[in-house]
Design a protein around this motif. Structure first.
Motif, mmCIF file in Angstrom:
data_model
loop_
_atom_site.group_PDB
_atom_site.id
_atom_site.type_symbol
_atom_site.label_atom_id
_atom_site.label_comp_id
_atom_site.label_asym_id
_atom_site.label_seq_id
_atom_site.Cartn_x
_atom_site.Cartn_y
_atom_site.Cartn_z
ATOM 1 N N ALA A 123 0.833 -1.210 0.000
ATOM 2 C CA ALA A 123 0.000 0.000 0.000
ATOM 3 C C ALA A 123 0.865 1.255 0.000
ATOM 4 O O ALA A 123 0.542 2.241 -0.659
ATOM 5 C CB ALA A 123 -0.928 -0.001 1.219
ATOM 6 N N ALA A 124 1.983 1.220 0.727
ATOM 7 C CA ALA A 124 2.884 2.376 0.737
ATOM 8 C C ALA A 124 3.495 2.584 -0.646
ATOM 9 O O ALA A 124 3.588 3.708 -1.147
ATOM 10 C CB ALA A 124 3.994 2.176 1.778
ATOM 11 N N TYR A 125 3.892 1.477 -1.271
ATOM 12 C CA TYR A 125 4.505 1.590 -2.594
ATOM 13 C C TYR A 125 3.520 2.164 -3.607
ATOM 14 O O TYR A 125 3.854 3.023 -4.416
ATOM 15 C CB TYR A 125 5.015 0.230 -3.055
ATOM 16 N N GLU A 126 2.286 1.681 -3.528
ATOM 17 C CA GLU A 126 1.281 2.135 -4.495
ATOM 18 C C GLU A 126 0.770 3.529 -4.166
ATOM 19 O O GLU A 126 0.294 4.241 -5.041
ATOM 20 C CB GLU A 126 0.122 1.137 -4.547
ATOM 21 N N GLY A 127 0.889 3.926 -2.921
ATOM 22 C CA GLY A 127 0.275 5.177 -2.498
ATOM 23 C C GLY A 127 1.187 6.380 -2.504
ATOM 24 O O GLY A 127 0.717 7.506 -2.395
ATOM 25 N N PRO A 129 4.145 8.467 -4.554
ATOM 26 C CA PRO A 129 4.977 8.605 -5.753
ATOM 27 C C PRO A 129 6.458 8.709 -5.427
ATOM 28 O O PRO A 129 7.294 8.434 -6.279
ATOM 29 C CB PRO A 129 4.497 9.920 -6.376
ATOM 30 N N ALA A 130 6.805 9.102 -4.197
ATOM 31 C CA ALA A 130 8.222 9.229 -3.845
ATOM 32 C C ALA A 130 8.847 7.872 -3.504
ATOM 33 O O ALA A 130 10.073 7.760 -3.469
ATOM 34 C CB ALA A 130 8.392 10.181 -2.657
ATOM 35 N N ALA A 131 8.040 6.857 -3.279
ATOM 36 C CA ALA A 131 8.586 5.549 -2.902
ATOM 37 C C ALA A 131 9.100 4.824 -4.133
ATOM 38 O O ALA A 131 8.362 4.611 -5.087
ATOM 39 C CB ALA A 131 7.508 4.710 -2.217
ATOM 40 N N GLN A 132 10.369 4.430 -4.093
ATOM 41 C CA GLN A 132 10.947 3.829 -5.296
ATOM 42 C C GLN A 132 11.048 2.316 -5.212
ATOM 43 O O GLN A 132 11.029 1.638 -6.241
ATOM 44 C CB GLN A 132 12.311 4.450 -5.558
ATOM 45 N N GLU A 136 13.175 0.656 0.301
ATOM 46 C CA GLU A 136 13.166 2.019 0.833
ATOM 47 C C GLU A 136 12.065 2.173 1.876
ATOM 48 O O GLU A 136 12.237 2.820 2.910
ATOM 49 C CB GLU A 136 12.952 3.018 -0.313
ATOM 50 N N ILE A 137 10.921 1.562 1.608
ATOM 51 C CA ILE A 137 9.782 1.690 2.534
ATOM 52 C C ILE A 137 10.111 1.027 3.871
ATOM 53 O O ILE A 137 9.881 1.592 4.941
ATOM 54 C CB ILE A 137 8.522 1.076 1.891
ATOM 55 N N ILE A 138 10.680 -0.189 3.804
ATOM 56 C CA ILE A 138 10.955 -0.896 5.064
ATOM 57 C C ILE A 138 12.072 -0.211 5.844
ATOM 58 O O ILE A 138 12.040 -0.127 7.063
ATOM 59 C CB ILE A 138 11.276 -2.378 4.784
ATOM 60 N N LEU A 139 13.041 0.348 5.136
ATOM 61 C CA LEU A 139 14.172 0.974 5.831
ATOM 62 C C LEU A 139 13.887 2.399 6.287
ATOM 63 O O LEU A 139 14.504 2.873 7.235
ATOM 64 C CB LEU A 139 15.414 0.994 4.925
ATOM 65 N N ALA A 140 12.982 3.105 5.603
ATOM 66 C CA ALA A 140 12.915 4.551 5.872
ATOM 67 C C ALA A 140 11.519 5.118 6.073
ATOM 68 O O ALA A 140 11.387 6.327 6.192
ATOM 69 C CB ALA A 140 13.624 5.310 4.745
ATOM 70 N N ILE B 164 20.076 5.728 1.055
ATOM 71 C CA ILE B 164 20.766 6.414 2.155
ATOM 72 C C ILE B 164 20.273 7.838 2.399
ATOM 73 O O ILE B 164 20.033 8.208 3.551
ATOM 74 C CB ILE B 164 22.299 6.362 1.951
ATOM 75 N N PRO B 165 20.081 8.674 1.352
ATOM 76 C CA PRO B 165 19.615 10.039 1.651
ATOM 77 C C PRO B 165 18.294 10.026 2.432
ATOM 78 O O PRO B 165 18.139 10.759 3.416
ATOM 79 C CB PRO B 165 19.440 10.655 0.259
ATOM 80 N N ARG B 166 17.382 9.176 2.010
ATOM 81 C CA ARG B 166 16.095 9.103 2.691
ATOM 82 C C ARG B 166 16.241 8.548 4.117
ATOM 83 O O ARG B 166 15.562 9.000 5.039
ATOM 84 C CB ARG B 166 15.146 8.224 1.867
ATOM 85 N N MET B 167 17.154 7.575 4.299
ATOM 86 C CA MET B 167 17.386 7.060 5.648
ATOM 87 C C MET B 167 17.948 8.153 6.559
ATOM 88 O O MET B 167 17.645 8.214 7.742
ATOM 89 C CB MET B 167 18.343 5.865 5.602
ATOM 90 N N MET B 168 18.788 9.017 5.979
ATOM 91 C CA MET B 168 19.339 10.125 6.773
ATOM 92 C C MET B 168 18.250 11.095 7.215
ATOM 93 O O MET B 168 18.169 11.462 8.391
ATOM 94 C CB MET B 168 20.384 10.886 5.953
ATOM 95 N N THR B 169 17.405 11.527 6.271
ATOM 96 C CA THR B 169 16.383 12.507 6.669
ATOM 97 C C THR B 169 15.347 11.861 7.596
ATOM 98 O O THR B 169 14.774 12.538 8.450
ATOM 99 C CB THR B 169 15.699 13.172 5.456
ATOM 100 N N GLU B 170 15.118 10.553 7.452
ATOM 101 C CA GLU B 170 14.206 9.891 8.396
ATOM 102 C C GLU B 170 14.825 9.811 9.800
ATOM 103 O O GLU B 170 14.112 9.874 10.796
ATOM 104 C CB GLU B 170 13.833 8.491 7.928
ATOM 105 N N TRP B 171 16.145 9.643 9.852
ATOM 106 C CA TRP B 171 16.813 9.673 11.163
ATOM 107 C C TRP B 171 16.523 11.010 11.844
ATOM 108 O O TRP B 171 16.135 11.061 13.013
ATOM 109 C CB TRP B 171 18.318 9.456 10.973
#
Lengths: 307, 307, 307
Positions: A123-127, A129-132, A136-140, B164-171
């Protein structure tokens, strides 16, 4: 020990005797905040293997690593759950067997929680546009952390365990700014973008494929009081949100009888205290703003600058 | 190992096989959240020498201390950057040389980031009557931390580095409640007061001497979808804010074609989805409130209690 | 050391010389963020004995444990307070005696702070239907942490100590999303539910039995400037809230001359810049929303969906 220290200590000890209710002296041990935080981290590692470790996990080592982690979590949680059960039973004897049984029953439900979390990542991926990527979703994405912890805390909440479920969701709230009560019932494919300031109350019922933005409140309206003027506890106070609803930033929806019908969209900063039927679009009317040029210092007529 | 543990482990291992997409098993290593957090702390120490150490740094030891720190950051970041590049290249072999080059190019830009941060501290001092010294701002204003990390993450974002950039700003978001996407372009003298709940989207372009308060959203309006109903990624979705604009608490400004003209002021809780020209004051009209005395229980006429 | 590292270091050292104001080189030591965070944790343990330890404290050991903790806090805080006093005095010699005296005077006030915190816990219990026990509130309500730290920081603020009070409340802000300036004066029985996004400014005066929800701003309106166009510091800028007032989520109240009269209720998302008399109910008028069925695609007439 010099006399100043001794005076300070004496004053504090007097205070511990005089001011009750905020001491935990000669009581049963309460669950430890620190231990609950560590348990939350271990549960996240079990739920997303290889993401929150120092590195990926090889399939040849996954069985060993998982066994070790499960053993760890059981050891840690059974102490805290026993404390929580003793607190519930008002110091009713040894709770270690009951605690172990509850922890094992809880851990047996992790695969079901994982199935739901898989839909939340989708749902995050589909919802957004910034999610690549899923990674990325699980980490950030803070929402994943908040939702994962709420979904596990909800299992313990349903078991009637006091203190710990709320301590778990507060651990996530502190890290993410997303405050979901462990009592809330939440369907699959749940996504919260950005998240800071989201509040989801204890008696909310949320369908599947619901998307919230930061600052959304699903809260209580007001609290009925009993004959003694005390707030009545335990009644339905928070809204229902049906399937496929999207709620934009800072919208506030209040009341236990308020239902947002399926497939509806609630606009940014909207404020609702009654139900809307399915397939409804609710948006703030063009808000009245004073718009004035600062250069000629003449107040212009009002303009509508909103939607 | 007793049979209960073994059953729990088996169920989890089955789940790792069945529920894909949220495991990182037999994959390349992903960047470590913990390592990225530590790198952020080290970068802040390099950016504000002597502020985040145990004490001030003597000029006689600054060269040695800086060398040691730079060496440290390179060692830490090149591992994480290599992981991120391998992930981008879909496991494309050894990336350690490319990673080291990218980290060094990145660190060479820290002096330029410092020049910008100096202007941000100035802006905080000039913009907040409660700020008494530069030192107070660097030690106790969350916006400095959030902006510093966004400015360094933006360098890596421009290099095309994923994760990494996104992980940084999420930190930084987790620590401050301020969510600035690493893609946002932000001019000098940037100040965010209080900060909790601020969201600044990926494609925002912000001029110089812009001042935001907590809860301000510079967000997207809605997302065009392609023929398959999927959200189109990579287009301009967030507002432009020109030089010398001030935006008060909880204002929401949405849309990639929305521009707030230079020297404008946007009032608290305003809601904008279209552009305003330079030198404009936008304030919520006096909001209609029901104002009622609770004592005589007679509804009064509506009163305007706002601006 | 290879030439790249050496070039990066040289560039940074040049930057430390060129870009002033954000270095702390050859200055007096400033208070350490880390030490202040640890001191805050120790103070919370002294304020709520047995709650934030690994377990309950037995009455037989409480004297010993308290003595050890008080000694610890004195040792830690006197270093940081001395740094802060040297900073205030612009490096005016040894401040260790003055620091020790200030720390001891401060700790002698902890019993009075505990008396207030006891009323805050009561207020949370009475104000939130979801709260089941005092223990749950102390272990899992972020407002308790934020308010406890603000109440101790306020003591040091009144002593004229720079830097540290603000560093303390920022430590709590980072953990809870609740931003209360150490200067704010707050009466007994204070409760903030959920809390994320709350901002309470330096010159606020808040009565007793006041209840706030998340996202409430008690902020400044605008700042008078002096002849040189600089903001005037040190005047009353933030509202007064009298006894028994409740303010619902995301309400914004601005201005140093704004007073919310006793026993008043301010509704969710309200926006106020002028005073209201005692016993007043202020609620957003039924907000104008566009409500449209998405299925027949006919715009309906406007509907009032608010209060």
């Amino acid at each position: 020990m010099d006399c100043e220290v001794s005076e300070i200590v004496d004053r504090l000890l007097d205070s511990y005797k005089e001011v009750g209710g905020i001491n935990n002296i000669d009581c049963s041990n309460l669950p430890s905040k620190q231990a609950i935080g560590l348990a939350c981290e271990e549960l996240l590692q079990l739920l997303f293997p290889g993401f929150l470790d120092e590195g990926a996990v090889a399939s040849t080592e996954i069985a060993l690593k998982t066994t070790s982690r499960v053993a760890h979590v059981i050891t840690r949680l059974k102490i805290e759950v026993a404390r929580s059960l003793r607190f519930k039973a008002k110091n009713g004897g040894d709770q270690s067997e009951a605690a172990r049984a509850m922890v094992c029953a809880f851990l047996r439900q992790l695969p079901e929680v994982r199935r739901l979390l898989r839909t939340d990542v989708e749902a995050a991926y589909e919802g957004d546009p910034a999610a690549q990527t899923f990674e990325e979703i699980i980490l950030a994405y803070p929402c994943l952390e908040a939702i994962a912890i709420q979904r596990v805390a909800h299992v313990l909440y349903n078991d009637g365990l006091p203190l710990i479920p709320r301590m778990m969701t507060e651990w996530a709230h502190g890290k993410t700014g997303i405050d979901i009560h462990p009592g809330a019932r939440i369907g699959s494919h749940f996504f919260i973008d950005h998240g800071t300031g989201v509040v989801i109350g204890e008696t909310c019922v949320i369908g599947s494929r619901v998307k919230l933005y930061h600052g959304v409140t699903l809260g209580a309206r007001s609290f009925p009081k009993d004959n003694e003027g005390k707030i009545v506890k335990g009644i339905k106070r928070h809204p229902n949100v049906e399937d496929n609803v999207t709620i934009y930033p800072n919208a506030t929806i209040l009341g236990g009888e308020t239902t947002i019908g399926a497939r509806s969209t609630i606009g940014a900063s909207a404020f609702l205290m009654k139900s809307v039927p399915p397939d409804t679009l609710v948006a703030l009317e063009e808000v009245e703003h004073k718009v004035r040029s600062k250069t000629n210092h003449q107040p212009s007529t009002n303009d509508k600058t909103g939607a």
